[in-house]
Design a protein around this motif. Sequence first.
Motif, PDB file in Angstrom:
ATOM      1  N   ILE A  84       0.842  -1.191   0.000  1.00 21.15           N
ATOM      2  CA  ILE A  84       0.000   0.000   0.000  1.00 21.15           C
ATOM      3  C   ILE A  84       0.881   1.245   0.000  1.00 21.15           C
ATOM      4  O   ILE A  84       1.784   1.383   0.823  1.00 21.15           O
ATOM      5  CB  ILE A  84      -0.937   0.017   1.226  1.00 21.15           C
ATOM      6  CG1 ILE A  84      -1.733  -1.294   1.305  1.00 21.15           C
ATOM      7  CG2 ILE A  84      -1.886   1.208   1.159  1.00 21.15           C
ATOM      8  CD1 ILE A  84      -2.567  -1.421   2.559  1.00 21.15           C
ATOM      9  N   GLY A  85       0.600   2.150  -0.928  1.00 20.17           N
ATOM     10  CA  GLY A  85       1.455   3.311  -1.110  1.00 20.17           C
ATOM     11  C   GLY A  85       2.642   2.958  -1.973  1.00 20.17           C
ATOM     12  O   GLY A  85       3.792   3.274  -1.670  1.00 20.17           O
ATOM     13  N   THR A  86       2.351   2.299  -3.064  1.00 18.91           N
ATOM     14  CA  THR A  86       3.362   1.708  -3.943  1.00 18.91           C
ATOM     15  C   THR A  86       4.378   2.717  -4.448  1.00 18.91           C
ATOM     16  O   THR A  86       5.581   2.458  -4.453  1.00 18.91           O
ATOM     17  CB  THR A  86       2.650   1.070  -5.144  1.00 18.91           C
ATOM     18  OG1 THR A  86       1.751   0.078  -4.660  1.00 18.91           O
ATOM     19  CG2 THR A  86       3.622   0.488  -6.122  1.00 18.91           C
ATOM     20  N   VAL A 110      -1.203  -0.967  -4.312  1.00 16.14           N
ATOM     21  CA  VAL A 110      -2.263   0.001  -4.046  1.00 16.14           C
ATOM     22  C   VAL A 110      -1.663   1.396  -3.992  1.00 16.14           C
ATOM     23  O   VAL A 110      -0.677   1.627  -3.277  1.00 16.14           O
ATOM     24  CB  VAL A 110      -2.981  -0.282  -2.705  1.00 16.14           C
ATOM     25  CG1 VAL A 110      -4.125   0.710  -2.495  1.00 16.14           C
ATOM     26  CG2 VAL A 110      -3.488  -1.719  -2.652  1.00 16.14           C
ATOM     27  N   ASP A 111      -2.262   2.330  -4.729  1.00 12.18           N
ATOM     28  CA  ASP A 111      -1.840   3.722  -4.651  1.00 12.18           C
ATOM     29  C   ASP A 111      -2.976   4.589  -5.168  1.00 12.18           C
ATOM     30  O   ASP A 111      -3.828   4.105  -5.926  1.00 12.18           O
ATOM     31  CB  ASP A 111      -0.569   3.971  -5.471  1.00 12.18           C
ATOM     32  CG  ASP A 111       0.252   5.128  -4.920  1.00 12.18           C
ATOM     33  OD1 ASP A 111      -0.231   6.277  -4.984  1.00 12.18           O
ATOM     34  OD2 ASP A 111       1.369   4.892  -4.427  1.00 12.18           O
ATOM     35  N   ASN A 112      -2.975   5.854  -4.768  1.00  7.81           N
ATOM     36  CA  ASN A 112      -4.015   6.764  -5.241  1.00  7.81           C
ATOM     37  C   ASN A 112      -3.442   7.919  -6.046  1.00  7.81           C
ATOM     38  O   ASN A 112      -4.121   8.912  -6.298  1.00  7.81           O
ATOM     39  CB  ASN A 112      -4.834   7.322  -4.065  1.00  7.81           C
ATOM     40  CG  ASN A 112      -4.025   8.264  -3.193  1.00  7.81           C
ATOM     41  OD1 ASN A 112      -2.791   8.223  -3.182  1.00  7.81           O
ATOM     42  ND2 ASN A 112      -4.704   9.120  -2.451  1.00  7.81           N
ATOM     43  N   ASP A 113      -2.176   7.806  -6.436  1.00  8.10           N
ATOM     44  CA  ASP A 113      -1.545   8.858  -7.233  1.00  8.10           C
ATOM     45  C   ASP A 113      -1.791   8.587  -8.713  1.00  8.10           C
ATOM     46  O   ASP A 113      -1.432   7.517  -9.219  1.00  8.10           O
ATOM     47  CB  ASP A 113      -0.042   8.882  -6.944  1.00  8.10           C
ATOM     48  CG  ASP A 113       0.696   9.900  -7.798  1.00  8.10           C
ATOM     49  OD1 ASP A 113       0.035  10.773  -8.384  1.00  8.10           O
ATOM     50  OD2 ASP A 113       1.927   9.820  -7.880  1.00  8.10           O
ATOM     51  N   TYR A 134      -3.090  -4.164  -9.658  1.00  7.48           N
ATOM     52  CA  TYR A 134      -2.972  -2.789  -9.198  1.00  7.48           C
ATOM     53  C   TYR A 134      -4.361  -2.279  -8.837  1.00  7.48           C
ATOM     54  O   TYR A 134      -5.321  -2.463  -9.591  1.00  7.48           O
ATOM     55  CB  TYR A 134      -2.365  -1.884 -10.273  1.00  7.48           C
ATOM     56  CG  TYR A 134      -2.280  -0.450  -9.818  1.00  7.48           C
ATOM     57  CD1 TYR A 134      -1.199  -0.023  -9.045  1.00  7.48           C
ATOM     58  CD2 TYR A 134      -3.284   0.460 -10.109  1.00  7.48           C
ATOM     59  CE1 TYR A 134      -1.125   1.281  -8.584  1.00  7.48           C
ATOM     60  CE2 TYR A 134      -3.222   1.766  -9.658  1.00  7.48           C
ATOM     61  CZ  TYR A 134      -2.138   2.176  -8.902  1.00  7.48           C
ATOM     62  OH  TYR A 134      -2.083   3.464  -8.438  1.00  7.48           O
ATOM     63  N   LEU A 135      -4.462  -1.634  -7.675  1.00  2.00           N
ATOM     64  CA  LEU A 135      -5.725  -1.098  -7.193  1.00  2.00           C
ATOM     65  C   LEU A 135      -5.559   0.399  -6.949  1.00  2.00           C
ATOM     66  O   LEU A 135      -4.665   0.823  -6.216  1.00  2.00           O
ATOM     67  CB  LEU A 135      -6.127  -1.809  -5.897  1.00  2.00           C
ATOM     68  CG  LEU A 135      -7.414  -1.355  -5.207  1.00  2.00           C
ATOM     69  CD1 LEU A 135      -8.624  -1.580  -6.117  1.00  2.00           C
ATOM     70  CD2 LEU A 135      -7.592  -2.112  -3.890  1.00  2.00           C
ATOM     71  N   ASP A 136      -6.411   1.185  -7.575  1.00  2.00           N
ATOM     72  CA  ASP A 136      -6.400   2.634  -7.394  1.00  2.00           C
ATOM     73  C   ASP A 136      -7.240   2.965  -6.167  1.00  2.00           C
ATOM     74  O   ASP A 136      -8.472   2.960  -6.228  1.00  2.00           O
ATOM     75  CB  ASP A 136      -6.970   3.312  -8.655  1.00  2.00           C
ATOM     76  CG  ASP A 136      -7.005   4.824  -8.533  1.00  2.00           C
ATOM     77  OD1 ASP A 136      -6.122   5.382  -7.868  1.00  2.00           O
ATOM     78  OD2 ASP A 136      -7.928   5.440  -9.107  1.00  2.00           O
ATOM     79  N   ALA A 137      -6.591   3.217  -5.033  1.00  2.00           N
ATOM     80  CA  ALA A 137      -7.323   3.452  -3.787  1.00  2.00           C
ATOM     81  C   ALA A 137      -6.425   4.174  -2.803  1.00  2.00           C
ATOM     82  O   ALA A 137      -5.196   4.148  -2.909  1.00  2.00           O
ATOM     83  CB  ALA A 137      -7.809   2.133  -3.183  1.00  2.00           C
ATOM     84  N   ASP A 138      -7.058   4.807  -1.818  1.00  2.00           N
ATOM     85  CA  ASP A 138      -6.357   5.543  -0.772  1.00  2.00           C
ATOM     86  C   ASP A 138      -6.193   4.664   0.459  1.00  2.00           C
ATOM     87  O   ASP A 138      -7.108   3.914   0.821  1.00  2.00           O
ATOM     88  CB  ASP A 138      -7.171   6.795  -0.415  1.00  2.00           C
ATOM     89  CG  ASP A 138      -6.413   7.739   0.501  1.00  2.00           C
ATOM     90  OD1 ASP A 138      -6.251   7.396   1.698  1.00  2.00           O
ATOM     91  OD2 ASP A 138      -5.996   8.804   0.038  1.00  2.00           O
ATOM     92  N   TYR A 139      -5.038   4.767   1.111  1.00  2.00           N
ATOM     93  CA  TYR A 139      -4.753   4.010   2.331  1.00  2.00           C
ATOM     94  C   TYR A 139      -5.886   4.105   3.344  1.00  2.00           C
ATOM     95  O   TYR A 139      -6.207   3.127   4.033  1.00  2.00           O
ATOM     96  CB  TYR A 139      -3.452   4.528   2.936  1.00  2.00           C
ATOM     97  CG  TYR A 139      -3.216   4.147   4.374  1.00  2.00           C
ATOM     98  CD1 TYR A 139      -2.758   2.871   4.703  1.00  2.00           C
ATOM     99  CD2 TYR A 139      -3.432   5.064   5.410  1.00  2.00           C
ATOM    100  CE1 TYR A 139      -2.534   2.523   6.025  1.00  2.00           C
ATOM    101  CE2 TYR A 139      -3.207   4.724   6.728  1.00  2.00           C
ATOM    102  CZ  TYR A 139      -2.760   3.448   7.037  1.00  2.00           C
ATOM    103  OH  TYR A 139      -2.541   3.107   8.351  1.00  2.00           O
TER     104      TYR A 139
END
Length: 280
Positions: A84-86, A110-113, A134-139
């Motif tokens: 998480i926070g790749t 997982v990252d949201n950037d 890959y998952l587009d998401a916030d921690y």
Amino acid sequence: MAENDPWPGDHAPSLDLRTDVPHSARMYDYYLGGKDNFAADREAADKVLQIFPDVAVGAQANRRFLGRAVRLAASMGIRQFLDIGTGIPAADNTHEVAQAVAPESRVVYVDNDPIVLTHARALLAGTPEGRTAYLDADYRDHEKILTASETRALIDFTRPVALLTVALLHFVPDEDDPGAILEHYKAAMPPGSLMIFSHSTTDLAPDPEEAANVVRTYRAAGVNLTPRSEERITGFFAGWDLLDPGVVPVTEWRPDGDPRDAALDRSQAGAFGGVAVKPA
């Protein structure tokens, strides 16, 4: 989700890269010597480097800590990794390190950037035996991350998992209670799972005012940065058993003889790191 498609069907999210605004992931990429950064990122990062030139070597040391910890997890038989926070892909991504030890390893990033999303296919290039997603998401959205189809397709939560939150939580302010959020992830992991964790600190800085200026520079650029003390960082491991040598500067966590780490002292590390196992 298709094997090499980071988003299902034709529902790719719209990207708003805001290249005119500094972003922590792109600044980190700049410190690592990457090319996926823009003028605003470089300008902000250079201001930090003028205050504390060792920020870049600390970031690079943190990356090497990640590699050593992932190799340990794979050598201990763990074949599932939730990262998480790749961040922007760089040398020795989690799947590359894990699959070099065990080709069948599975990794969910997982990252949201948005810029990380544009590189998702690079993160999905694994071994034929293993799989990546890959998952587009916030921690902060732990429920989405833990229940997403991408996660459930690759990770069996009845078997040990390596949970990675490396150089992430210092970008989560106290008002969001990052420790409480982390507890949701820890609770979802079965016994025998590992937590690989690092976090920036000012405890190691020889000049407290210099360290405070770094924080102010990040925040002036619109990037939250909340370094925390060794005591608070150790608290994130509560309830799990720390592996030797415990919570230490990332340069001192099970060094493997890399001369780049041997040449650094603890004041240059900039972050504490550790690995813990969930007890039965």
